[in-house]
Motif scaffolding. Structure first.
Motif, mmCIF file in Angstrom:
data_model
loop_
_atom_site.group_PDB
_atom_site.id
_atom_site.type_symbol
_atom_site.label_atom_id
_atom_site.label_comp_id
_atom_site.label_asym_id
_atom_site.label_seq_id
_atom_site.Cartn_x
_atom_site.Cartn_y
_atom_site.Cartn_z
ATOM 1 N N GLU A 1 55.307 -18.114 -32.093
ATOM 2 C CA GLU A 1 55.251 -18.857 -33.402
ATOM 3 C C GLU A 1 54.068 -19.115 -34.076
ATOM 4 O O GLU A 1 53.602 -19.402 -34.968
ATOM 5 N N ARG A 2 52.940 -19.033 -33.099
ATOM 6 C CA ARG A 2 51.485 -19.264 -33.681
ATOM 7 C C ARG A 2 50.777 -18.137 -32.737
ATOM 8 O O ARG A 2 49.880 -18.548 -32.022
ATOM 9 N N PRO A 3 50.809 -16.851 -33.405
ATOM 10 C CA PRO A 3 49.989 -16.023 -32.703
ATOM 11 C C PRO A 3 48.590 -16.022 -32.663
ATOM 12 O O PRO A 3 47.922 -15.693 -31.866
ATOM 13 N N TYR A 4 47.947 -16.557 -34.023
ATOM 14 C CA TYR A 4 46.665 -16.926 -34.273
ATOM 15 C C TYR A 4 45.967 -17.713 -32.871
ATOM 16 O O TYR A 4 45.003 -17.407 -32.379
ATOM 17 N N ASN A 5 46.784 -18.715 -32.735
ATOM 18 C CA ASN A 5 46.332 -19.580 -31.672
ATOM 19 C C ASN A 5 46.890 -19.129 -30.166
ATOM 20 O O ASN A 5 45.809 -19.279 -29.356
#
Length: 405
Positions: free
Chosen positions: A104-108
Motif C-alpha cells: 500500500e505504501r511502495p514509496y516508503n
C-alpha cells in the motif's frame, strides 16, 4: 593518465582548468559505461558495479556539470546535458531496473527494507551483516534528525496536481492532520501522520506507540523533533532500536528514481523534453503514488516565478525535492541551479499557535523557540543560535576550499 608517486612532478603543477578536468571525468565515465558488463552473473549481489550503475553515475555527474555550466555562465553546458540525458535514456530503455510497486505504501516500503536482494529499483547498494560489518545509521536518524521543514512539507502538491498556492483542495495547517489531506501520498509516507504511529511503531525506548505525536525537543518520552514534522521515510523500528553499532540496515547508493529525474531535467534544460519523455520518467514516479501526470505547460507556482525558469523546470525541480527527500541531493541541487540565496531563508517547523501548543504540549515542555510567519507563530529551530540568520555569499559559497585532511 598514469599512477602518481610522492615524487611526481604533477603534484607541484598549477591547478588544472575545470574544463580540462571534466573532459577527463567524462572520458572515464564513458569508458566505464562501454566496458563494464551488464551482468556479472552473480545474481546481482551487492557491492559490484556494472554497466547500469556506471550509466546512473554518468547521468548524475553530467547533469550536475551541465546545469552548473548553464547557470554559472560557463561554456559547453549542452554537451554535458546531452550526455546526462543519453546515459539516463539508455538505462531506462535497455536496463533491467524498474520502480518498486508492492504494498500500500511502495514509496516508503522500499526505503525501509532490511534486505534489498532482487529489488529492481535499487541499482547499487551496500549490504551489512552481523559478524562482518554493522552500522548505526537508523539509530542516529531516529535520535538526531531534526525533522522536515515547513518549506519542504508545503512543496508537496495537492491531489489535483496543483501546488498549495493554486489548489482549492489545500486545507491549511491550522489543524496538524490537515496538512496531509488531499496531498501527494509521498508526504504521508515521508512525514508521520499521528494516526500512523502504530503502523511504524514509533514510540518510546521500548518501541511501543504510547506517546502523542508530534513531539518537540524538550518534551519527555518518545522521539522528538525540532520541527514537529517527524521523518518516517526510512524509519524501521527494529533496526532503529538495535544496540549501538549492531544494525544491519542496508544502504542504497544508486536508485532508479534518480535516473528518471535526471533524464527529465536534462531534456527539459535542453528544450527537447516532450510528453512521451515525461511519461517515461517523472510520470512513472507519479503513477506509483496515484498522482496526476505532469504535462509540458503546468501552471507557474508564484513562489518560484523569481527563479527565472519555465514552469516545467520548476515542477521537475519540485518532483526531485519530493521524490529524493533526505537522500542527500538538495544542497548540491541548489548550488548547481545557482540558487544559493535560497539557503538564506529561515527554516521553520509546524504551526505552534495556542491551539497546537495546548493540544500537543499542554505543560509547555518544548524548548524550540518560535518565529512569526505572516503573524502566525511557527517553530523556529535555529532561533537564538548562530544559524538564526544564515548568510550565503555569492559567488564564494558555491565552492568549498580543498579540505586540510
Amino acid at each position: 593518465e598514469h599512477e602518481l608517486t610522492t615524487e611526481s612532478e604533477e603534484l607541484y603543477a598549477p591547478r588544472t582548468p575545470r574544463a580540462e578536468v571534466m573532459e577527463k571525468v567524462l572520458a572515464d565515465l564513458t569508458f566505464a559505461c562501454e566496458n563494464l558488463p551488464a551482468n556479472w552473473n552473480d545474481g546481482n549481489a551487492p557491492g559490484r558495479l556494472n554497466k547500469w550503475a556506471a550509466l546512473a553515475v554518468k547521468s548524475r555527474i553530467c547533469l550536475f556539470e551541465g546545469t552548473w555550466r548553464k547557470y554559472h555562465g560557463l561554456a559547453d553546458a549542452n554537451k554535458f546535458l546531452t550526455e546526462a540525458a543519453n546515459a539516463a535514456e539508455e538505462l531506462i530503455k535497455n536496463g533491467p531496473h524498474s520502480l518498486y510497486t508492492g504494498g500500500e505504501r511502495p514509496y516508503n516500503t522500499v526505503k525501509r527494507m532490511t534486505d534489498l536482494t532482487g529489488v529492481k529499483e535499487v541499482i547499487y547498494w551496500r549490504k551489512y551483516a552481523t559478524g562482518v560489518e554493522v552500522n548505526h545509521f537508523l539509530n542516529y536518524h531516529r535520535s538526531y534528525n531534526g525533522g522536515a521543514t515547513k518549506s519542504a512539507v508545503e512543496d508537496y502538491l495537492c491531489t489535483d496536481g496543483l501546488p498549495i498556492t493554486l489548489s482549492n483542495l489545500y486545507k491549511g495547517d491550522e489543524v496538524y492532520e490537515n496538512i496531509f489531506e488531499n496531498r501527494d501520498p509521498r508526504l504521508r509516507q515521508t512525514v508521520m501522520h499521528p494516526a500512523d504511529q502504530p503502523y511504524y511503531m514509533m514510540g518510546n525506548s521500548t518501541g511501543k506507540p504510547t506517546d502523542v505525536y508530534p513531539r518537540i525537543k524538550g518534551m519527555s518520552g518518545g522521539q522528538s523533533s525540532s520541527t514537529g514534522y517527524h521523518v518516517i521515510k526510512i524509519f524501521e523500528v527494529n533496526a532503529s532500536y538495535a544496540g549501538y553499532n549492531s544494525s544491519t540496515t542496508p544502504v542504497i547508493t544508486l536508485a532508479y528514481p534518480e535516473v528518471l529525474l535526471n533524464y527529465a531535467e536534462a531534456k527539459a534544460e535542453l528544450g527537447t523534453l516532450d510528453q512521451a519523455g515525461l511519461d517515461m520518467s517523472i510520470n512513472k514516479l507519479r503513477d506509483r503514488v496515484g498522482m496526476p501526470h505532469l504535462t509540458l505547460n503546468p501552471q507557474m507556482d508564484p513562489r518560484y516565478a523569481h527563479w527565472g525558469v519555465s514552469s516545467l523546470i520548476v515542477e521537475i525541480r519540485r518532483e526531485r525535492r519530493v521524490e529524493l527527500f533526505m537522500e542527500g541531493f538538495r544542497y548540491d541541487d541548489l548550488r548547481r541551479w545557482k540558487l544559493g540565496k535560497e539557503l538564506e531563508k529561515k527554516s521553520y517547523g509546524m504551526r505552534w499557535d495556542d491551539a497546537n501548543q495546548s493540544r500537543f504540549d499542554p505543560t509547555k515542555k518544548a524548548t524550540v523557540k518560535t518565529g512569526l510567519v505572516d503573524g502566525i507563530p511557527y517553530l523556529e529551530p535555529y532561533k537564538g543560535t548562530d544559524y538564526e540568520n544564515p548568510k550565503f555569499e555569492e559567488p564564494k559559497h558555491y565552492l568549498w576550499p580543498i579540505p586540510l585532511n
